[in-house]
Write a protein that holds these residues in place. Structure first.
Motif, PDB file in Angstrom:
ATOM      1  N   VAL A  61       0.841  -1.199   0.000  1.00 28.37           N
ATOM      2  CA  VAL A  61       0.000   0.000   0.000  1.00 28.37           C
ATOM      3  C   VAL A  61       0.877   1.249   0.000  1.00 28.37           C
ATOM      4  O   VAL A  61       1.760   1.396   0.851  1.00 28.37           O
ATOM      5  CB  VAL A  61      -0.931   0.000   1.226  1.00 28.37           C
ATOM      6  N   PRO A  62       0.635   2.191  -0.928  1.00 30.23           N
ATOM      7  CA  PRO A  62       1.430   3.429  -0.963  1.00 30.23           C
ATOM      8  C   PRO A  62       1.085   4.333   0.223  1.00 30.23           C
ATOM      9  O   PRO A  62      -0.038   4.339   0.717  1.00 30.23           O
ATOM     10  CB  PRO A  62       1.039   4.078  -2.289  1.00 30.23           C
ATOM     11  N   LEU A  63       2.063   5.101   0.658  1.00 36.61           N
ATOM     12  CA  LEU A  63       1.873   5.991   1.797  1.00 36.61           C
ATOM     13  C   LEU A  63       0.770   7.008   1.537  1.00 36.61           C
ATOM     14  O   LEU A  63       0.022   7.363   2.460  1.00 36.61           O
ATOM     15  CB  LEU A  63       3.185   6.704   2.126  1.00 36.61           C
ATOM     16  N   SER A  64       0.640   7.478   0.287  1.00 32.97           N
ATOM     17  CA  SER A  64      -0.381   8.479  -0.026  1.00 32.97           C
ATOM     18  C   SER A  64      -1.777   7.971   0.318  1.00 32.97           C
ATOM     19  O   SER A  64      -2.625   8.720   0.832  1.00 32.97           O
ATOM     20  CB  SER A  64      -0.312   8.856  -1.508  1.00 32.97           C
TER      21      SER A  64
ATOM     22  N   GLU B  61       7.460   9.474   5.177  1.00 35.20           N
ATOM     23  CA  GLU B  61       7.845   8.263   4.439  1.00 35.20           C
ATOM     24  C   GLU B  61       8.703   7.345   5.305  1.00 35.20           C
ATOM     25  O   GLU B  61       8.530   6.127   5.311  1.00 35.20           O
ATOM     26  CB  GLU B  61       8.604   8.647   3.177  1.00 35.20           C
ATOM     27  N   SER B  62       9.635   7.957   6.052  1.00 35.28           N
ATOM     28  CA  SER B  62      10.529   7.146   6.890  1.00 35.28           C
ATOM     29  C   SER B  62       9.759   6.401   7.988  1.00 35.28           C
ATOM     30  O   SER B  62      10.109   5.265   8.353  1.00 35.28           O
ATOM     31  CB  SER B  62      11.597   8.031   7.531  1.00 35.28           C
ATOM     32  N   ASP B  63       8.713   7.051   8.489  1.00 34.64           N
ATOM     33  CA  ASP B  63       7.905   6.391   9.525  1.00 34.64           C
ATOM     34  C   ASP B  63       7.136   5.217   8.935  1.00 34.64           C
ATOM     35  O   ASP B  63       7.016   4.151   9.560  1.00 34.64           O
ATOM     36  CB  ASP B  63       6.942   7.397  10.156  1.00 34.64           C
ATOM     37  N   TRP B  64       6.589   5.398   7.740  1.00 33.49           N
ATOM     38  CA  TRP B  64       5.849   4.297   7.108  1.00 33.49           C
ATOM     39  C   TRP B  64       6.776   3.129   6.769  1.00 33.49           C
ATOM     40  O   TRP B  64       6.423   1.966   6.967  1.00 33.49           O
ATOM     41  CB  TRP B  64       5.124   4.791   5.853  1.00 33.49           C
ATOM     42  N   GLU B  65       7.988   3.425   6.318  1.00 29.11           N
ATOM     43  CA  GLU B  65       8.953   2.361   6.025  1.00 29.11           C
ATOM     44  C   GLU B  65       9.288   1.577   7.294  1.00 29.11           C
ATOM     45  O   GLU B  65       9.463   0.355   7.261  1.00 29.11           O
ATOM     46  CB  GLU B  65      10.218   2.955   5.405  1.00 29.11           C
ATOM     47  N   ALA B  66       9.400   2.288   8.410  1.00 25.29           N
ATOM     48  CA  ALA B  66       9.672   1.613   9.685  1.00 25.29           C
ATOM     49  C   ALA B  66       8.492   0.740  10.105  1.00 25.29           C
ATOM     50  O   ALA B  66       8.677  -0.375  10.609  1.00 25.29           O
ATOM     51  CB  ALA B  66       9.982   2.637  10.767  1.00 25.29           C
ATOM     52  N   ILE B  67       7.284   1.253   9.876  1.00 28.24           N
ATOM     53  CA  ILE B  67       6.077   0.527  10.295  1.00 28.24           C
ATOM     54  C   ILE B  67       5.926  -0.798   9.551  1.00 28.24           C
ATOM     55  O   ILE B  67       5.506  -1.798  10.134  1.00 28.24           O
ATOM     56  CB  ILE B  67       4.828   1.416  10.094  1.00 28.24           C
ATOM     57  N   ILE B  68       6.289  -0.827   8.290  1.00 23.80           N
ATOM     58  CA  ILE B  68       6.082  -2.057   7.506  1.00 23.80           C
ATOM     59  C   ILE B  68       7.285  -3.002   7.576  1.00 23.80           C
ATOM     60  O   ILE B  68       7.270  -4.075   6.975  1.00 23.80           O
ATOM     61  CB  ILE B  68       5.768  -1.729   6.031  1.00 23.80           C
ATOM     62  N   ASP B  69       8.303  -2.637   8.343  1.00 21.61           N
ATOM     63  CA  ASP B  69       9.538  -3.429   8.418  1.00 21.61           C
ATOM     64  C   ASP B  69       9.592  -4.240   9.718  1.00 21.61           C
ATOM     65  O   ASP B  69       9.750  -3.664  10.795  1.00 21.61           O
ATOM     66  CB  ASP B  69      10.745  -2.493   8.345  1.00 21.61           C
ATOM     67  N   PRO B  70       9.473  -5.581   9.647  1.00 21.85           N
ATOM     68  CA  PRO B  70       9.524  -6.384  10.884  1.00 21.85           C
ATOM     69  C   PRO B  70      10.864  -6.268  11.611  1.00 21.85           C
ATOM     70  O   PRO B  70      10.919  -6.416  12.825  1.00 21.85           O
ATOM     71  CB  PRO B  70       9.263  -7.806  10.397  1.00 21.85           C
TER      72      PRO B  70
END
Length: 471
Positions: A414-417, A430-439
């Motif tokens: 799912v795109p951040l937008s 963007e950096s927060d979303w990348e962290a959220i989806i990274d186990p």
């Protein structure tokens, strides 16, 4: 014409012991005693005779003659000893055999201030303490292997489950340390049970001690007990050492059975996180593609059976008054011995399996990316970084999870937008979303005491390894 009763009594007899009593009770009990208690019985005879001589109740000459007779009978193969209705049990048969070597009078003196009651209780404890000691040793060996595997997998990310559903990312190392700690507590329970079991009842005699000037404390030393059961009624009548030994067994096997079941799930083709060594799997007789993890399956079944043996002890003793415990124990002992025998097999099997298993890190990592199990971090980041009240942040994260699920996608698809559109009044970086989806980020961020962060897990492992040196 004879009645049914008359015909039965003609075959079974009308004086003790009746044929049915012999076949269904005395013979089986005799064989159990011969199998398990034979050596312990002679050790007690030797120790008690020695103590009687030291106390001046026997002369030194009498002591030496009796000890020689004990040794001669002790050297016989158990196959040379079989049940005879002439003797009520193994106790009397052995006394008779010793009497054949030293005379009945001296053989009788061997039993001054000693009863089948205190002797029986001591024999049971001697045999049971050895089983518990072996279980402790094998459990400790298994636990070392579990921790060594955990050390190899502090960064091997995998999904953790609650309610049998994928819940949050963890690591295989973090999971194994949980198993290690659980087993450590069961080892502690086994050691506590050992201390309860390894107490001497000798000198309690039938139930009230004796008028002879015996030394009960000396029997503790001679039979390598840790202490004395002081009250003679307690020594003969209570029998709670069996309950404690059974409870430790039940706890050990029940706790192991739970993660054994999880190991079977992890070893399934569909999950595929662990691979059992070829040495401990079997190929199907008709389906050549299958790798059946039979070592774990048998361990699971044996663990259940061992726990059931322990439960049998609890059920058999719960309504037995103090005055009946000794005879009842003849029927209890085979259950507790069988339970510990099975437990030891489970411990040894699983040590071999865990020492040699492989963990599929890439597959486990991919599973940790699926099913939105990192979504907890969305709620956390919204509360921690964006000042959203936690309950509201949790609601927003739940809404995102619902939307993604309806799209039949994973978070990383799912795109951040689109996520920010769902969040409405807050916009993620963007950096927060990348962290959220990274186990990996999820695991590393849990760096509080006991968390999944690899350094935290390594610290837990090192501290546990230190206890090996200090124990």
């Amino acid at each position: 014409m004879k009645t049914i009763r008359e015909e039965f009594e003609l075959k079974d007899g009308i004086s003790f012991p009746g044929k049915t009593y012999v076949e269904e009770l005395l013979k089986p009990v005799f064989e159990d005693q011969k199998k398990h208690l034979y050596e312990a019985m002679f050790n007690i005879h030797e120790a008690h005779t020695t103590m009687l001589a030291e106390q001046g109740i026997l002369t030194n000459d009498e002591c030496q003659i009796i000890l020689k007779g004990i040794q001669e009978v002790k050297s016989l193969q158990t196959s040379e000893i079989s049940y005879s209705s002439q003797y009520e049990d193994l106790f009397f048969l052995v006394e008779s055999r010793i009497g054949e070597h030293i005379g009945d009078e001296l053989a009788g003196k061997m039993h001054i201030a000693k009863s089948r009651n205190d002797m029986g209780e001591a024999m049971y404890r001697i045999v049971l303490r050895d089983y518990i000691k072996r279980a402790i040793q094998d459990a400790e060996q298994l636990n070392k292997v579990i921790l060594l595997q955990a050390e190899q997998h502090t960064e091997s990310i995998m999904p953790a489950h609650t309610h049998t559903q994928p819940a949050q990312p963890t690591t295989f190392g973090h999971y194994l340390v949980a198993i290690y700690d659980n087993l450590s507590r069961d080892i502690k329970r086994l050691k506590e049970a050992y201390q309860t079991v390894n107490q001497s009842p000798m000198g309690a005699a039938a139930i009230t001690t004796t008028g002879f000037p015996i030394n009960r404390e000396r029997m503790v030393e001679l039979l390598e007990f840790d202490g004395l059961i002081e009250n003679s009624y307690d020594a003969i009548g209570t029998g709670d050492y069996l309950i404690e030994a059974a409870q430790a067994l039940i706890s050990l096997m029940t706790n192991m059975g739970r993660w054994l079941q999880e190991f079977l799930r992890m070893a399934s083709k569909e999950v595929g996180l662990i691979k059992v060594s070829d040495a401990y799997i079997q190929i199907s007789s008709i389906m050549p593609q299958k790798r059946n993890p039979v070592s774990i399956e048998h361990s699971r079944a044996l663990a259940s059976s061992a726990a059931a043996e322990g439960l049998a002890i609890i059920h058999m003793i719960h309504n037995t008054p103090f005055g009946d415990i000794n005879d009842t124990e003849d029927d209890m002992q085979p259950h507790i011995y069988a339970g510990y025998q099975k437990a030891i097999r489970v411990l040894r099997l699983m040590r071999a399996v865990i020492l040699t298993l492989d963990f599929d890190k890439p597959r486990a990592y991919q599973q940790a990316r699926e099913n939105m199990i990192t979504i907890t971090d969305l709620a956390d980041i919204l509360a921690r970084e964006y000042g959203i009240p936690f309950r509201e942040a949790h609601s927003k994260a739940s809404n995102v999870a619902t939307k993604v699920s309806e799209m039949n996608k994973e978070l990383y698809d799912v795109p951040l937008s689109l996520v920010n559109k769902w969040l409405k009044d807050v916009q993620l970086e963007e950096s927060d979303w990348e962290a959220i989806i990274d186990p990996k980020h999820f695991v590393e961020s849990r760096n509080v005491t006991g968390g999944t962060n690899p350094e935290v897990v390594r610290d837990m492992i090192e501290r546990r390894k230190e206890s090996w040196v200090n124990s």
